[in-house]
Design a protein around this motif. Structure first.
Motif, PDB file in Angstrom:
ATOM      1  N   UNK A  64       0.826  -1.206   0.000  1.00 31.15           N
ATOM      2  CA  UNK A  64       0.000   0.000   0.000  1.00 31.15           C
ATOM      3  C   UNK A  64       0.861   1.258   0.000  1.00 31.15           C
ATOM      4  N   UNK A  65       1.884   1.280   0.845  1.00 32.72           N
ATOM      5  CA  UNK A  65       2.777   2.432   0.875  1.00 32.72           C
ATOM      6  C   UNK A  65       3.556   2.591  -0.418  1.00 32.72           C
ATOM      7  N   UNK A  66       3.954   1.468  -1.028  1.00 32.60           N
ATOM      8  CA  UNK A  66       4.715   1.534  -2.279  1.00 32.60           C
ATOM      9  C   UNK A  66       3.867   2.094  -3.418  1.00 32.60           C
ATOM     10  N   UNK A  67       2.609   1.674  -3.485  1.00 33.20           N
ATOM     11  CA  UNK A  67       1.729   2.189  -4.550  1.00 33.20           C
ATOM     12  C   UNK A  67       1.538   3.693  -4.404  1.00 33.20           C
ATOM     13  N   UNK A  68       1.256   4.140  -3.187  1.00 34.36           N
ATOM     14  CA  UNK A  68       1.076   5.580  -2.971  1.00 34.36           C
ATOM     15  C   UNK A  68       2.371   6.332  -3.238  1.00 34.36           C
ATOM     16  N   UNK A 103       3.126   9.317  -6.061  1.00 36.53           N
ATOM     17  CA  UNK A 103       3.613  10.633  -5.623  1.00 36.53           C
ATOM     18  C   UNK A 103       4.969  10.952  -6.246  1.00 36.53           C
ATOM     19  N   UNK A 104       5.879   9.988  -6.210  1.00 30.43           N
ATOM     20  CA  UNK A 104       7.256  10.249  -6.638  1.00 30.43           C
ATOM     21  C   UNK A 104       7.403  10.273  -8.148  1.00 30.43           C
ATOM     22  N   UNK A 105       6.804   9.309  -8.836  1.00 26.53           N
ATOM     23  CA  UNK A 105       7.078   9.148 -10.266  1.00 26.53           C
ATOM     24  C   UNK A 105       5.987   9.715 -11.166  1.00 26.53           C
ATOM     25  N   UNK A 106       4.763   9.860 -10.643  1.00 27.87           N
ATOM     26  CA  UNK A 106       3.705  10.477 -11.434  1.00 27.87           C
ATOM     27  C   UNK A 106       3.521  11.946 -11.074  1.00 27.87           C
ATOM     28  N   UNK A 110      11.649   9.602  -1.983  1.00 32.31           N
ATOM     29  CA  UNK A 110      10.229   9.800  -1.679  1.00 32.31           C
ATOM     30  C   UNK A 110       9.475   8.482  -1.704  1.00 32.31           C
ATOM     31  N   UNK A 111       9.747   7.668  -2.710  1.00 39.40           N
ATOM     32  CA  UNK A 111       9.110   6.353  -2.803  1.00 39.40           C
ATOM     33  C   UNK A 111       9.405   5.514  -1.558  1.00 39.40           C
ATOM     34  N   UNK A 112      10.660   5.504  -1.127  1.00 38.91           N
ATOM     35  CA  UNK A 112      11.047   4.706   0.038  1.00 38.91           C
ATOM     36  C   UNK A 112      10.438   5.245   1.326  1.00 38.91           C
ATOM     37  N   UNK A 113      10.288   6.561   1.433  1.00 38.99           N
ATOM     38  CA  UNK A 113       9.679   7.159   2.622  1.00 38.99           C
ATOM     39  C   UNK A 113       8.233   6.685   2.777  1.00 38.99           C
TER      40      UNK A 113
END
Length: 414
Positions: free
Chosen positions: A134-138, A142-145, A308-311
């Motif tokens: 769930x966190x990875x999808x969000x 946020x980070x790449x789109x 950002x993705x990892x956060x």
């Protein structure tokens, strides 16, 4: 020549002046250190003041061993969320979905263990993986789109709340297996002879005390090696005494009841681990960099999208852990679980010294902020303050903390 040398010889200081001058210099150095660490020391002093006031107002009930233990158990999941939320805010983002995600993870754990009979260790691993996904999808959105975190996590809040209702079919599911219940309600086992105290808790408290003193001494030496300002020895010793008194007091209070809760050990590991990452690891410095000045961070080679993705992936895992803890404590999964948890975590971060603009904050500050809210909740419950006034007081506390942050930054800028 002799006349010139005599003229340049400094006159002796008047009696009694040198001592006062050194005292004034010592005081200025201490006050300078306090001003530079106003966020950290200010909240610690506020927490101490709140504890003292409620200890007096409740007639000593606040610091009863049983109540201190309950205080840890009642606020453990908020403190877990506050750690992850602090990292998100430092990176310049926000996460509104963590409350709903905790409810969804708790519902998943209930369905797996209660309805399908899955072993609780395997169910725990599945739930943590669910939070990570769930966190990875969000984080990816946020980070790449480039979708703002407010929008993505607001959508996540609605999505996970709806999924919780679907999974539980609007019903409360429980009870959980004993092993999972101990995560939210369990205590360390009794070991050793009967000493009227919990021996293992005493041992862990002494280890913690030694670690804290060693870390403080080590940090002071490193600052001196780099010619940085440090507290005078008198003030430094006073700081160590205060830290030792706090650690020993909490240790004795817990050891005189049932010992340290298991979740407190989990929290301790999280605080130490994340504190080290944010202070010393490259990943932690990159989080501060992208939150403090994103264009400069990019020019310095920081891969801001990956950070950002990892956060957010990390936030998902911690939200899953918090969901397991709150479900284990309640011994059931409810469709209404996790309501306003995201607001509690955000408030804990800002009260603990996070900045609205990002780039500022510490893991310890998040814990202090969470404890401020926890002590307020617990103390007002002991005083039978209504929930309406509790909301008012907590809102004023958050407003005061953010206002203090704005005032402090303006004063530093001037």
């Amino acid at each position: 020549m002799s006349t010139d040398v005599t003229a340049k010889t400094p006159a002796p200081a008047p009696p009694g002046k040198s001592g006062s001058a050194s005292d004034e210099g010592l005081l200025q150095l201490i006050l300078g250190g306090l001003r530079r660490n106003m966020r950290q020391y200010g909240m610690l002093l506020a927490l101490g003041l709140i504890v003292v006031l409620f200890q007096i107002w409740t007639g000593g009930d606040l610091l009863l061993p049983r109540n201190v233990s309950n205080l840890v158990l009642q606020n453990s999941y908020i403190l877990i969320l506050a750690i992850g939320m602090m990292l998100v805010i430092i990176a310049g983002h926000i996460d509104l979905s963590v409350g709903s995600l905790t409810a969804f993870v708790g519902a998943t754990a209930a369905v797996l263990t209660v309805n399908h009979g899955m072993a609780w260790p395997l169910a725990t691993a599945v739930c943590l993986l669910t939070g990570a996904v769930a966190g990875a999808v969000q984080g990816y959105l946020i980070a790449y789109f480039g979708i703002p975190s407010f929008i993505v996590t607001l959508a996540g809040m609605l999505l996970f709340r709806g999924l919780t209702e679907i999974v539980l079919k609007g019903q409360t599911v429980g009870p959980f297996p004993d092993g999972l219940q101990k995560l939210g309600n369990g205590f360390l086992p009794e070991v050793g002879p009967n000493t009227n105290y919990h021996n293992l808790t005493l041992l862990l408290g002494l280890v913690l005390l030694a670690s804290v003193v060693w870390q403080e001494v080590r940090d002071r030496r490193r600052q001196q090696e780099f010619a940085l300002d440090v507290l005078p020895m008198n003030a430094f010793v006073l700081k160590l005494v205060a830290l030792a008194a706090a650690v020993l007091s909490v240790t004795l209070l817990l050891a005189s009841y049932k010992g340290a809760p298991i979740i407190l050990i989990v929290l301790g590991v999280l605080v130490v681990g994340y504190g080290y990452v944010m202070r010393n690891a490259v990943f932690g410095r990159h989080i501060y960099a992208i939150g403090g000045n994103l264009p400069a961070a990019k020019l310095s080679g920081v891969k801001d999208k990956r950070v950002t993705f990892q956060v957010f992936l990390n936030m998902g895992v911690l939200a899953a852990l918090a969901g397991l803890v709150v479900a284990a404590r309640l011994n059931a999964a409810s469709p209404k679980a996790g309501v306003n948890f995201e607001l509690e975590a955000i408030a804990s971060s800002f009260i603990g010294g996070a900045s609205m603009s990002g780039g500022v904050g510490t893991v310890l500050g998040a814990i202090v902020g969470g404890l401020v809210l926890g002590v307020l909740n617990n103390g007002m419950n002991l005083l039978s303050v209504g929930t309406d006034w509790q909301q008012v007081i907590k809102g004023l506390a958050l407003l005061a903390a953010v206002g203090f942050d704005v005032w402090n930054k303006r004063k530093s800028g001037s």
